[in-house]
Design a protein around this motif. Structure first.
Motif, mmCIF file in Angstrom:
data_model
loop_
_atom_site.group_PDB
_atom_site.id
_atom_site.type_symbol
_atom_site.label_atom_id
_atom_site.label_comp_id
_atom_site.label_asym_id
_atom_site.label_seq_id
_atom_site.Cartn_x
_atom_site.Cartn_y
_atom_site.Cartn_z
ATOM 1 N N GLY A 118 1.207 -1.442 0.358
ATOM 2 C CA GLY A 118 -0.251 0.021 0.001
ATOM 3 C C GLY A 118 0.677 1.052 -0.161
ATOM 4 O O GLY A 118 2.021 1.113 -0.126
ATOM 5 N N LEU A 119 -0.045 2.179 0.442
ATOM 6 C CA LEU A 119 1.003 3.976 0.812
ATOM 7 C C LEU A 119 1.815 3.705 1.514
ATOM 8 O O LEU A 119 3.543 4.130 0.532
ATOM 9 C CB LEU A 119 -0.142 4.286 1.391
ATOM 10 C CG LEU A 119 0.434 6.384 0.948
ATOM 11 C CD1 LEU A 119 0.585 6.657 -0.386
ATOM 12 C CD2 LEU A 119 -0.439 6.613 1.757
ATOM 13 N N PRO A 120 1.928 2.611 2.700
ATOM 14 C CA PRO A 120 3.791 2.645 3.089
ATOM 15 C C PRO A 120 4.831 2.353 1.978
ATOM 16 O O PRO A 120 5.964 2.812 2.200
ATOM 17 C CB PRO A 120 3.001 1.923 3.902
ATOM 18 C CG PRO A 120 1.867 1.816 4.609
ATOM 19 C CD PRO A 120 1.338 2.190 2.956
ATOM 20 N N GLU A 121 4.240 1.047 1.729
ATOM 21 C CA GLU A 121 5.134 1.044 0.296
ATOM 22 C C GLU A 121 5.958 1.841 -0.638
ATOM 23 O O GLU A 121 7.108 1.763 -1.297
ATOM 24 C CB GLU A 121 4.970 -0.288 -0.203
ATOM 25 C CG GLU A 121 5.931 -1.577 -0.669
ATOM 26 C CD GLU A 121 7.559 -2.458 -0.202
ATOM 27 O OE1 GLU A 121 8.614 -2.226 -1.130
ATOM 28 O OE2 GLU A 121 7.216 -1.855 0.585
ATOM 29 N N TRP A 122 4.875 2.187 -1.015
ATOM 30 C CA TRP A 122 4.639 3.346 -2.036
ATOM 31 C C TRP A 122 6.035 4.492 -1.605
ATOM 32 O O TRP A 122 7.225 4.935 -2.406
ATOM 33 C CB TRP A 122 3.279 3.621 -2.164
ATOM 34 C CG TRP A 122 3.721 4.569 -3.647
ATOM 35 C CD1 TRP A 122 3.283 6.028 -3.504
ATOM 36 C CD2 TRP A 122 3.527 4.507 -5.113
ATOM 37 N NE1 TRP A 122 3.435 6.413 -4.454
ATOM 38 C CE2 TRP A 122 3.522 6.214 -6.080
ATOM 39 C CE3 TRP A 122 3.604 3.204 -5.943
ATOM 40 C CZ2 TRP A 122 3.184 5.859 -6.992
ATOM 41 C CZ3 TRP A 122 3.441 3.239 -7.064
ATOM 42 C CH2 TRP A 122 3.589 4.678 -7.364
ATOM 43 N N LEU A 123 6.008 5.068 -0.657
ATOM 44 C CA LEU A 123 6.544 5.958 0.193
ATOM 45 C C LEU A 123 8.354 5.614 0.304
ATOM 46 O O LEU A 123 9.009 6.525 0.526
ATOM 47 C CB LEU A 123 5.827 6.600 1.422
ATOM 48 C CG LEU A 123 4.628 7.118 1.294
ATOM 49 C CD1 LEU A 123 4.173 7.456 2.612
ATOM 50 C CD2 LEU A 123 5.325 8.228 0.604
ATOM 51 N N ALA A 124 7.811 4.582 1.216
ATOM 52 C CA ALA A 124 9.118 3.950 1.490
ATOM 53 C C ALA A 124 10.365 3.521 -0.367
ATOM 54 O O ALA A 124 11.269 3.553 0.112
ATOM 55 C CB ALA A 124 9.520 2.467 1.855
ATOM 56 N N ASN A 125 9.770 3.320 -1.401
ATOM 57 C CA ASN A 125 10.070 3.262 -2.237
ATOM 58 C C ASN A 125 10.749 4.675 -3.041
ATOM 59 O O ASN A 125 11.350 4.716 -3.891
ATOM 60 C CB ASN A 125 9.406 2.322 -3.217
ATOM 61 C CG ASN A 125 9.707 0.707 -3.262
ATOM 62 O OD1 ASN A 125 10.814 0.366 -3.913
ATOM 63 N ND2 ASN A 125 8.964 0.146 -1.840
#
Length: 272
Positions: free
Chosen positions: A120-127
């Motif tokens: 989700g959004l956390p993984e999108w931001l982490a990348n």
């Protein structure tokens, strides 16, 4: 020339979404539950907010997050601009939490070209991928036509039949303390308890932080619990995290998957 995508799996990576963001039929839905949209809210670019609680649940029902009517779902999906040939990717701000519920809702209403964004959004931001603030978007009305698939969902009457079937395993996504009645239910006044003949599979045990575990890891977990059963029924507190189990089971190629819509909130209230 416009390019369309077709989703080959029920889960896609943030890399896949970033690489295919220009597809003409792609629609990305922010399915964060109970989200308050304001001028500081972040979203994956061009996301559309999918309001589970107010627009895609039966708000007149006694229990929370209950399945909307086919008319309500179709109308609200069309209002988001969803077409029959759309490719829909859903995500939430926890990683894997409420987005599988939306994935399952679309399947219940006959839409198959849909996937959950892993992490989700956390993984999108982490990348390090771009985000934007919400704005007042207006969408062209879509032509999506819903087709109800009743075999994917069950109710209070149906779950009582499943508890007695020898070909069925009921898996409960609640935490082990809740399943084992060591703590109170978060819903005020709701009794502690479990559905007869159910087994506990906390949804958190299917995740590595905010992403689904690998197919190999998931299969090892399910195979211990499922064994020779051919029907898998999923429950939780109110029908949200049960869909995480359904998503994980789909990744493992299990068939005959059913979500108990009212889950323990309904069962614990109605059972005498």
């Amino acid at each position: 020339m416009s390019r369309k995508v077709h989703l080959q799996t029920s889960v896609v990576s943030v890399d896949w979404l970033n690489a295919n963001s220009d597809a003409s039929n792609l629609i990305v839905l922010d399915c964060t539950i109970n989200k308050k949209i304001n001028n500081t809210s972040q979203r994956i670019p061009n996301s559309r907010f999918f309001d589970i609680k107010q627009k895609f649940s039966d708000t007149s029902a006694e229990f929370p997050s209950m399945l909307p009517s086919i008319e309500q779902f179709q109308n609200e999906a069309q209002a988001l601009g969803i077409n029959n040939d759309s490719a829909v990717v859903v995500y939430d701000d926890k990683g894997i939490y409420s987005s599988p519920r939306v994935w399952w809702l679309f399947k219940i209403f006959g839409f198959k070209n849909i996937a959950v964004l892993n992490g989700g959004l956390p993984e999108w931001l982490a990348n390090g991928f771009q985000v934007e603030k919400y704005s007042d978007d207006v969408y062209s009305y879509g032509n999506f036509e819903a087709s109800f698939q009743p075999e994917l969902i069950t109710n209070f009457k149906g779950i009582q039949v499943y508890t007695k079937r020898l070909d069925t395993v009921i898996l409960d996504a609640r935490s082990r303390p809740r399943f084992n009645c060591f703590v109170d239910e978060p819903r005020a006044g709701l009794r502690r308890g479990t559905i007869p003949n159910s087994k506990n599979l906390p949804y958190t045990e299917l995740l590595n932080v905010n992403k689904l575990k690998t197919k190999k890891e998931l299969s090892e977990i399910f195979n211990i619990l499922v064994k020779d059963k051919t029907i898998l029924v999923f429950s939780c507190g109110s029908g949200i995290t049960a869909c995480i189990l359904a998503l994980a089971a789909t990744q493992c190629n299990f068939k005959n998957l059913v979500v108990y819509d009212g889950s323990w909130t309904e069962y614990g209230t109605l059972i005498k």
